[in-house]
Design an enzyme around this catalytic site. Structure first.
Site, PDB file in Angstrom:
ATOM      1  N   LYS A 186      31.799  10.432  33.194  1.00  0.00           N
ATOM      2  CA  LYS A 186      31.750   8.969  33.229  1.00  0.00           C
ATOM      3  C   LYS A 186      30.616   8.578  32.284  1.00  0.00           C
ATOM      4  O   LYS A 186      29.445   8.843  32.570  1.00  0.00           O
ATOM      5  CB  LYS A 186      31.486   8.465  34.650  1.00  0.00           C
ATOM      6  CG  LYS A 186      31.349   6.953  34.706  1.00  0.00           C
ATOM      7  CD  LYS A 186      30.896   6.459  36.064  1.00  0.00           C
ATOM      8  CE  LYS A 186      30.427   5.024  35.930  1.00  0.00           C
ATOM      9  NZ  LYS A 186      29.821   4.511  37.154  1.00  0.00           N
ATOM     10  N   GLY A 196      26.380  -3.372  40.760  1.00  0.00           N
ATOM     11  CA  GLY A 196      25.637  -3.651  41.991  1.00  0.00           C
ATOM     12  C   GLY A 196      25.539  -5.126  42.353  1.00  0.00           C
ATOM     13  O   GLY A 196      24.915  -5.473  43.348  1.00  0.00           O
ATOM     14  N   ALA A 255      32.383  -1.234  38.584  1.00  0.00           N
ATOM     15  CA  ALA A 255      31.187  -2.089  38.678  1.00  0.00           C
ATOM     16  C   ALA A 255      31.502  -3.542  38.995  1.00  0.00           C
ATOM     17  O   ALA A 255      32.412  -4.135  38.427  1.00  0.00           O
ATOM     18  CB  ALA A 255      30.354  -2.041  37.413  1.00  0.00           C
ATOM     19  N   GLY A 256      30.720  -4.063  39.939  1.00  0.00           N
ATOM     20  CA  GLY A 256      30.756  -5.493  40.238  1.00  0.00           C
ATOM     21  C   GLY A 256      31.553  -5.887  41.459  1.00  0.00           C
ATOM     22  O   GLY A 256      31.482  -7.022  41.917  1.00  0.00           O
ATOM     23  N   ASN A 284      30.463   1.834  44.470  1.00  0.00           N
ATOM     24  CA  ASN A 284      29.361   2.544  45.116  1.00  0.00           C
ATOM     25  C   ASN A 284      28.629   1.618  46.091  1.00  0.00           C
ATOM     26  O   ASN A 284      28.771   1.706  47.305  1.00  0.00           O
ATOM     27  CB  ASN A 284      28.407   3.117  44.071  1.00  0.00           C
ATOM     28  CG  ASN A 284      27.396   4.099  44.646  1.00  0.00           C
ATOM     29  OD1 ASN A 284      26.936   4.997  43.982  1.00  0.00           O
ATOM     30  ND2 ASN A 284      27.029   3.994  45.919  1.00  0.00           N
ATOM     31  N   THR A 285      27.876   0.669  45.518  1.00  0.00           N
ATOM     32  CA  THR A 285      26.996  -0.146  46.352  1.00  0.00           C
ATOM     33  C   THR A 285      27.756  -0.931  47.418  1.00  0.00           C
ATOM     34  O   THR A 285      27.236  -1.110  48.526  1.00  0.00           O
ATOM     35  CB  THR A 285      26.200  -1.113  45.447  1.00  0.00           C
ATOM     36  OG1 THR A 285      25.715  -0.378  44.323  1.00  0.00           O
ATOM     37  CG2 THR A 285      25.031  -1.714  46.179  1.00  0.00           C
TER      38      THR A 285
END
Lengths: 65, 257
Positions: B96, B157, B184-185, B206-207
């Site tokens: 990645k 995040g 992301a986001g 992830n977050t």
């Protein structure tokens, strides 16, 4: 000899990269090494001669996203 | 099945491994998400290599594909070297690729990204580039040898969800045959369902999971939302209309006056 190991100056008695890892108690198949910005493969560490002030990076897996 | 380079997976949810309250909760989140791919990083190890070793064992025990990343790299040189070191550790050609261009927004340096992608594909890597929703950059990434694209939908995040759905829609239409993963986001399962409804192939998170009150439950919620969004896309959703349209037929309606 003086080396820059993971960004910190350290004095270690080591002629090769394998010696250095052993002297500092780095051990494990999960470690990756680079010297002066170039990858040094696991199997090449024993034959890789170090020089004074070489920049050595020792990385391992870490949580990431 | 979703084909990503040489591997096929059933799960459309790729999970990051950072910021979980504990390794056990990370493992439970991966299990409940039925995730088959997790992303991991490399960092400087302290003498002894114990911390990295424990994490390495945990990831192996999950029995999933590992997608190493170059998170935190701000130059082509850093990203390329990190990718090579990751291949040494994880014995995978997958990477990645992140080349960060801006400290505050973590926006990719798309120029560096394309250059790094070209170098890495030339060395046999299978690159998953973290990019913006810019079509021209994406075309350059394809030219550089990328066979998967991972556009952001909002800053890493931020949990904002898609801030520019039209760009994501255009991106999908422009690359009908390239596996597209929104990376992301994403903040909530409804965001993930939304991008899957647009026809995206998968979501990387992830977050949004790790930072939830109950990460394992949230992981499962995301997996369900992703499946629902994918099913909805295949079922061809109704397009929005400007005027009301009665759902009950008017013909046969009783007239009482």
């Amino acid at each position: 000899m003086t080396f820059i190991i993971n960004g910190e100056e350290q004095e270690v008695a080591a002629a090769t990269l394998a010696d250095l890892l052993s002297a500092l108690d780095y051990e494990g198949e999960w470690l990756a090494t680079a010297v002066n910005g170039e990858l040094v493969h696991r199997e090449d560490r024993a034959g890789f001669t170090l020089g004074a002030r070489d920049r050595i990076e020792i990385l391992s897996p870490m949580q990431g996203g | 099945m979703l084909k990503l380079y040489d591997k096929e997976v059933r799960s459309r949810l790729l999970l990051g491994t950072a910021r979980y309250p504990s390794p056990a909760i990370l493992a439970e989140a991966v299990r409940r998400a039925k995730a088959e791919i997790v992303t991991v990083s490399l960092r400087r190890e302290t003498a002894g290599g114990k911390a990295g070793g424990a994490f390495f064992e945990l990831i192996h025990a999950l029995g999933v594909h590992v997608l190493p990343n170059t998170a935190g790299c701000h130059s082509v040189q850093e990203a390329v070297l990190t990718a090579k070191m990751a291949r040494e550790v994880f014995r995978t050609d997958w990477i990645k690729l992140e080349v960060i261009g801006h400290h505050d927004t973590l926006q990719p340096d798309v120029f560096g990204l394309v250059e790094a992608a070209r170098i890495l594909t030339g060395e046999g890597f299978q690159v998953f580039p973290y990019t913006t929703d810019d079509l021209v950059v994406a075309e350059k990434l394809i030219e550089a040898g990328c066979r998967v694209l991972m556009p952001w939908c909002a800053p890493i995040g931020s949990a904002m969800g898609p801030v520019n759905p039209m760009a994501l829609r255009t991106f999908r239409a422009h690359f009908p045959d390239v596996p597209l993963i929104v990376d992301a986001g994403i903040g909530r399962p409804s965001h993930a369902a939304g991008v899957m409804e647009l026809g995206y192939d998968a979501v990387l998170l992830n977050t949004a999971v790790a930072g939830a009150g109950d990460p394992a439950a949230m992981a499962e919620a995301f997996a369900l939302a992703i499946d629902a969004g994918r099913l909805a896309h295949a079922a061809v959703p109704l397009e929005p209309r400007d005027m009301a349209v009665p759902s009950t037929p008017v013909i046969g309606k009783a007239v009482f006056s």
